[in-house]
Design a protein around this motif. Structure first.
Motif, PDB file in Angstrom:
ATOM      1  N   PHE A  16      40.611  66.742 -36.126  1.00 49.44           N
ATOM      2  CA  PHE A  16      41.085  68.099 -35.831  1.00 49.44           C
ATOM      3  C   PHE A  16      41.478  68.246 -34.364  1.00 49.44           C
ATOM      4  O   PHE A  16      41.347  69.308 -33.773  1.00 49.44           O
ATOM      5  CB  PHE A  16      40.005  69.129 -36.170  1.00 49.44           C
ATOM      6  CG  PHE A  16      39.462  68.990 -37.562  1.00 49.44           C
ATOM      7  CD1 PHE A  16      40.301  69.026 -38.656  1.00 49.44           C
ATOM      8  CD2 PHE A  16      38.112  68.809 -37.785  1.00 49.44           C
ATOM      9  CE1 PHE A  16      39.807  68.890 -39.947  1.00 49.44           C
ATOM     10  CE2 PHE A  16      37.601  68.670 -39.061  1.00 49.44           C
ATOM     11  CZ  PHE A  16      38.455  68.712 -40.145  1.00 49.44           C
ATOM     12  N   LEU A  69      41.923  77.794 -44.482  1.00 45.25           N
ATOM     13  CA  LEU A  69      41.345  76.495 -44.835  1.00 45.25           C
ATOM     14  C   LEU A  69      40.316  76.164 -43.766  1.00 45.25           C
ATOM     15  O   LEU A  69      40.632  76.190 -42.578  1.00 45.25           O
ATOM     16  CB  LEU A  69      42.445  75.428 -44.853  1.00 45.25           C
ATOM     17  CG  LEU A  69      42.038  73.969 -45.024  1.00 45.25           C
ATOM     18  CD1 LEU A  69      41.517  73.723 -46.428  1.00 45.25           C
ATOM     19  CD2 LEU A  69      43.226  73.061 -44.745  1.00 45.25           C
ATOM     20  N   SER A  71      36.702  73.795 -42.443  1.00 46.07           N
ATOM     21  CA  SER A  71      35.812  72.643 -42.585  1.00 46.07           C
ATOM     22  C   SER A  71      34.574  72.919 -41.737  1.00 46.07           C
ATOM     23  O   SER A  71      34.678  73.294 -40.566  1.00 46.07           O
ATOM     24  CB  SER A  71      36.505  71.367 -42.089  1.00 46.07           C
ATOM     25  OG  SER A  71      35.614  70.272 -42.190  1.00 46.07           O
ATOM     26  N   TRP A  76      34.815  71.284 -47.079  1.00 43.93           N
ATOM     27  CA  TRP A  76      36.045  72.069 -47.049  1.00 43.93           C
ATOM     28  C   TRP A  76      35.899  73.334 -47.898  1.00 43.93           C
ATOM     29  O   TRP A  76      35.200  73.340 -48.894  1.00 43.93           O
ATOM     30  CB  TRP A  76      37.204  71.247 -47.603  1.00 43.93           C
ATOM     31  CG  TRP A  76      37.649  70.141 -46.715  1.00 43.93           C
ATOM     32  CD1 TRP A  76      37.325  68.826 -46.815  1.00 43.93           C
ATOM     33  CD2 TRP A  76      38.511  70.255 -45.582  1.00 43.93           C
ATOM     34  NE1 TRP A  76      37.933  68.110 -45.819  1.00 43.93           N
ATOM     35  CE2 TRP A  76      38.674  68.956 -45.048  1.00 43.93           C
ATOM     36  CE3 TRP A  76      39.168  71.315 -44.963  1.00 43.93           C
ATOM     37  CZ2 TRP A  76      39.462  68.702 -43.935  1.00 43.93           C
ATOM     38  CZ3 TRP A  76      39.958  71.065 -43.857  1.00 43.93           C
ATOM     39  CH2 TRP A  76      40.101  69.774 -43.353  1.00 43.93           C
ATOM     40  N   THR A  78      38.520  76.991 -49.020  1.00 45.90           N
ATOM     41  CA  THR A  78      39.776  77.729 -48.882  1.00 45.90           C
ATOM     42  C   THR A  78      39.598  79.146 -49.396  1.00 45.90           C
ATOM     43  O   THR A  78      38.785  79.398 -50.289  1.00 45.90           O
ATOM     44  CB  THR A  78      40.926  77.083 -49.693  1.00 45.90           C
ATOM     45  OG1 THR A  78      40.545  77.008 -51.065  1.00 45.90           O
ATOM     46  CG2 THR A  78      41.296  75.725 -49.166  1.00 45.90           C
ATOM     47  N   ASP A 101      40.407  68.240 -49.806  1.00 48.81           N
ATOM     48  CA  ASP A 101      40.554  67.142 -48.853  1.00 48.81           C
ATOM     49  C   ASP A 101      41.916  66.469 -48.992  1.00 48.81           C
ATOM     50  O   ASP A 101      42.527  66.054 -48.009  1.00 48.81           O
ATOM     51  CB  ASP A 101      39.413  66.128 -48.995  1.00 48.81           C
ATOM     52  CG  ASP A 101      39.231  65.639 -50.424  1.00 48.81           C
ATOM     53  OD1 ASP A 101      39.754  66.279 -51.360  1.00 48.81           O
ATOM     54  OD2 ASP A 101      38.564  64.608 -50.600  1.00 48.81           O
ATOM     55  N   TRP A 104      44.420  68.725 -47.266  1.00 51.11           N
ATOM     56  CA  TRP A 104      44.371  68.538 -45.822  1.00 51.11           C
ATOM     57  C   TRP A 104      45.090  67.251 -45.408  1.00 51.11           C
ATOM     58  O   TRP A 104      45.837  67.229 -44.430  1.00 51.11           O
ATOM     59  CB  TRP A 104      42.931  68.525 -45.288  1.00 51.11           C
ATOM     60  CG  TRP A 104      42.924  68.093 -43.855  1.00 51.11           C
ATOM     61  CD1 TRP A 104      42.437  66.937 -43.350  1.00 51.11           C
ATOM     62  CD2 TRP A 104      43.505  68.804 -42.762  1.00 51.11           C
ATOM     63  NE1 TRP A 104      42.673  66.879 -41.992  1.00 51.11           N
ATOM     64  CE2 TRP A 104      43.328  68.012 -41.615  1.00 51.11           C
ATOM     65  CE3 TRP A 104      44.161  70.024 -42.637  1.00 51.11           C
ATOM     66  CZ2 TRP A 104      43.780  68.398 -40.350  1.00 51.11           C
ATOM     67  CZ3 TRP A 104      44.618  70.418 -41.389  1.00 51.11           C
ATOM     68  CH2 TRP A 104      44.425  69.615 -40.267  1.00 51.11           C
ATOM     69  N   LYS A 105      44.893  66.197 -46.171  1.00 52.25           N
ATOM     70  CA  LYS A 105      45.552  64.919 -45.857  1.00 52.25           C
ATOM     71  C   LYS A 105      47.066  65.086 -45.854  1.00 52.25           C
ATOM     72  O   LYS A 105      47.760  64.598 -44.957  1.00 52.25           O
ATOM     73  CB  LYS A 105      45.120  63.852 -46.870  1.00 52.25           C
ATOM     74  CG  LYS A 105      45.692  62.487 -46.571  1.00 52.25           C
ATOM     75  CD  LYS A 105      45.234  61.453 -47.582  1.00 52.25           C
ATOM     76  CE  LYS A 105      45.878  60.109 -47.275  1.00 52.25           C
ATOM     77  NZ  LYS A 105      45.624  59.120 -48.305  1.00 52.25           N
ATOM     78  N   ASN A 108      48.171  67.157 -42.870  1.00 51.19           N
ATOM     79  CA  ASN A 108      48.075  66.322 -41.675  1.00 51.19           C
ATOM     80  C   ASN A 108      49.229  65.324 -41.607  1.00 51.19           C
ATOM     81  O   ASN A 108      49.759  65.044 -40.529  1.00 51.19           O
ATOM     82  CB  ASN A 108      46.723  65.601 -41.655  1.00 51.19           C
ATOM     83  CG  ASN A 108      46.236  65.311 -40.258  1.00 51.19           C
ATOM     84  OD1 ASN A 108      46.722  65.875 -39.281  1.00 51.19           O
ATOM     85  ND2 ASN A 108      45.284  64.419 -40.151  1.00 51.19           N
TER      86      ASN A 108
END
Length: 195
Positions: A16, A69, A71, A76, A78, A101, A104-105, A108
């Motif tokens: 992050f 979202l 963490s 995680w 939402t 997850d 998020w991947k 990212n």
């Protein structure tokens, strides 16, 4: 034991990492306060990503929508809210919990932490893309907010899908459009916020 703690910290918090804004001004802080009063938002997260969807002014049926979202301690979560500026009409929309997850991947992979500011983008002639910056009350805007315990970052884009077609050589518009689409698909929401 110390090595394991350091490794865990670098894995959890390293993913992050982003450059903080010079100011800590919160986007839509009033709406967030109202949501917190009504829906008791989770606090003290290790990381939080917020997407604010501001519809066209002409679309009187839709209010501000907010996707969150988070963490915390490797877990995680939402949440999605509609009509966030209207306490009596605001409502939480169910969002599935499986696959966060993976979401998020994908976010990212589309550089969600490092997307440049809209005012930094230039066209093929080296000119700042003015129509991305000018206020247009009849276009949809997407404001992004990233928060950790030590950093805050903001950026915003108008009609990223439309701009990704108009400036198809600027990868950033495609990435922002993809980020928005990934979130809407994850929330099982059709993209009714087209420009």
């Amino acid at each position: 034991l110390v090595f394991l703690c350091l490794a865990f910290t670098s894995i959890c918090f390293g993913q992050f990492s982003f450059k903080s804004d010079s100011t800590d001004a919160r986007i839509q802080s009033g709406a967030m306060e109202e949501l917190d009063k009504k829906f008791f938002l989770q606090k003290d997260n290790d990381f939080e990503f917020r997407l604010f969807i501001s519809p066209k002014w002409s679309d009187s049926k839709e209010g501000l929508s907010i996707f969150i979202l988070t963490s915390k301690n490797g877990e995680w979560n939402t949440r999605m809210f509609k009509n966030a500026w209207l306490p009596k009409e605001s409502q939480e929309i169910y969002v599935r919990t499986d696959g966060i997850d993976s979401l998020w991947k994908k976010l990212n992979e589309n550089d969600v932490l490092t997307i440049p500011l809209a005012q930094d983008l230039v066209d093929s002639k080296g000119q700042i893309i003015i129509d991305q910056l000018q206020g247009d009350s009849n276009s949809v805007s997407y404001s992004f907010e990233l928060l950790t315990k030590t950093a805050v970052r903001h950026y915003a884009y108008k009609c990223p899908l439309e701009f990704s077609k108009k400036y198809d050589y600027i990868v950033t518009f495609k990435k922002v459009s993809q980020i928005v689409q990934l979130i809407l698909q994850f929330c099982s929401m059709e993209n009714k916020w087209s420009c």
